[in-house]
Design a protein around this motif. Structure first.
Motif, mmCIF file in Angstrom:
data_model
loop_
_atom_site.group_PDB
_atom_site.id
_atom_site.type_symbol
_atom_site.label_atom_id
_atom_site.label_comp_id
_atom_site.label_asym_id
_atom_site.label_seq_id
_atom_site.Cartn_x
_atom_site.Cartn_y
_atom_site.Cartn_z
ATOM 1 N N ASN A 1 0.864 -1.175 0.000
ATOM 2 C CA ASN A 1 0.000 0.000 0.000
ATOM 3 C C ASN A 1 0.900 1.223 0.000
ATOM 4 O O ASN A 1 1.447 1.598 1.045
ATOM 5 N N LEU B 1 1.701 5.285 -1.461
ATOM 6 C CA LEU B 1 1.300 6.550 -2.057
ATOM 7 C C LEU B 1 2.593 7.240 -2.474
ATOM 8 O O LEU B 1 3.367 7.668 -1.628
ATOM 9 N N GLN B 2 2.838 7.280 -3.767
ATOM 10 C CA GLN B 2 4.105 7.770 -4.319
ATOM 11 C C GLN B 2 3.920 9.166 -4.887
ATOM 12 O O GLN B 2 3.162 9.366 -5.828
ATOM 13 N N PHE C 1 1.400 11.717 -8.896
ATOM 14 C CA PHE C 1 1.406 10.708 -7.843
ATOM 15 C C PHE C 1 0.857 9.401 -8.392
ATOM 16 O O PHE C 1 0.171 9.368 -9.419
ATOM 17 N N LYS C 2 1.174 8.325 -7.682
ATOM 18 C CA LYS C 2 0.600 7.009 -7.954
ATOM 19 C C LYS C 2 0.215 6.395 -6.618
ATOM 20 O O LYS C 2 0.929 6.545 -5.632
ATOM 21 N N GLN C 3 -0.933 5.718 -6.611
ATOM 22 C CA GLN C 3 -1.389 5.052 -5.396
ATOM 23 C C GLN C 3 -1.551 3.569 -5.689
ATOM 24 O O GLN C 3 -2.203 3.183 -6.662
ATOM 25 N N GLN D 1 -3.844 7.293 -10.242
ATOM 26 C CA GLN D 1 -2.713 8.177 -10.507
ATOM 27 C C GLN D 1 -3.240 9.498 -11.027
ATOM 28 O O GLN D 1 -4.359 9.592 -11.498
ATOM 29 N N ILE E 1 -5.400 16.527 -4.410
ATOM 30 C CA ILE E 1 -4.960 15.338 -5.138
ATOM 31 C C ILE E 1 -5.974 14.993 -6.222
ATOM 32 O O ILE E 1 -7.171 15.157 -6.033
ATOM 33 N N TYR F 1 1.749 7.154 6.554
ATOM 34 C CA TYR F 1 2.692 6.458 5.677
ATOM 35 C C TYR F 1 4.104 6.687 6.185
ATOM 36 O O TYR F 1 4.413 7.773 6.682
#
Length: 101
Positions: free
Chosen positions: A22, A24-25, A32-34, A43, A65, A96
């Protein structure tokens, strides 16, 4: 994802094992990518509004976001811990831990 707590529509308070997939980048180009369980689920773009929200004589940063840039959460970062607190209390708080670059 490290933990989730509070709220009425999230799972019970939970601490997740390291490497649970999991993620969140956030990228330097404001994208971002989740990921959930290692699978990309969402994303888009994001931005952070510094000191955008005030409550009880405290000021917080806001996280916007998604491609429609809706305000989603208050965001705070302390060391390697990022905390996302939505203004909708039913969703609960998510934490996170930063992964190595």
């Amino acid at each position: 994802m490290h933990s989730r707590h509070g709220g009425n529509i999230t799972p019970p308070d939970t601490t997740y094992r390291v490497g649970n997939g999991n993620i969140l980048q956030f990228n330097s180009d404001s994208t971002f990518k989740q990921y959930f369980d290692g699978t990309l689920v969402y994303q888009g773009v994001f931005h952070i509004k510094k000191n955008g929200y005030s409550m009880n004589q405290h000021t917080y940063d806001e996280l916007y976001i998604g491609n429609n840039a809706n305000f989603t959460s208050l965001i705070s970062i302390a060391g390697t811990l990022m905390t996302l607190t939505p203004l909708v209390p039913d969703e609960g708080t998510t934490e996170y831990i930063k992964l190595e670059n």
